[in-house]
Write an enzyme that holds these catalytic residues in place. Sequence first.
Site: not given
Length: 281
Positions: A38-39
């Site tokens: 996600g990051h």
Amino acid sequence: MSAPILRRLADLRAATRPWIRAGERIGVVPTMGALHDGHLSLVAAARATCDRVIVTIFVNPKQFNNPQDLASYPRTEEEDARKLARFDVDALWVPDGAQMYPPAFATTVSVSGLTDVMEGAWRPGHFEGVATVVTKLFTQTSATDAFFGEKDYQQFLVVRRMATDLDLGVTVHGCPTIRDIDGLALSSRNLLLSDRARTMAPRLHEEMEVIALGLRAGKPFAPLREAALTRLDKAGFTGADYLDLRAQDDLAALDVPDRPARLFAAAWLAGVRLIDNIAVE
Ligand code: PAF
């Protein structure tokens, strides 16, 4: 190539000075580390949009209302730096607590309205901590753009409001939630789930999809919500802090999705608090 890891504000300023002079777009991805895909999707979005990319890693004590949660928050700096190596990041900003909050520090940034509900209601002081540190991260890095995951949708709205209200000159981009193959929204806190709890965790997202399906079929929200909570309870969840249908722009509570809306949930599983949200057309 690995990005330089900067720990002192003077070094960060020295790095950004020529970029600012050249009028470059500086994209910032604020994180608390324990980086996951996600990051990394935020880093990729920043890389695609901006001339320079700074990833920040700082586990911000001011946004934790529970000391146990702060103590157990995963810290994996070396691995994080390794994961970022393929993204051509220009700098990693990793200040320590004293750098961020020197002893005389006395300022709090507070956003009203959007913070009254959900995370703001259940975690007193959380959004003041977020808004304060993000304001500092924006000004420290001279960000022109910042990238936030929609998994923390309320946080995205709060930060966008704050950046607008304070004329910070930062465009706040919301990027789609990244999910594991079984639907679980990626989160650093997933590392805290036992193997057994990890197999149960996708149930939260599944139940939210069931509600969304019911809403699309014109069913009322309240009974759909009650049924989902009962099933989560039976599946081994130990309570939900909230399971709300809210307007996507101002987070007003809705009974029917008669304007762009999202379902928001925070629920407990084996001592870990999972949060998620999905859009409901
Ligand atoms: O979403 C997070 O990881 C944190 O709330 C943030 C934005 C990095 C501020 O500490």
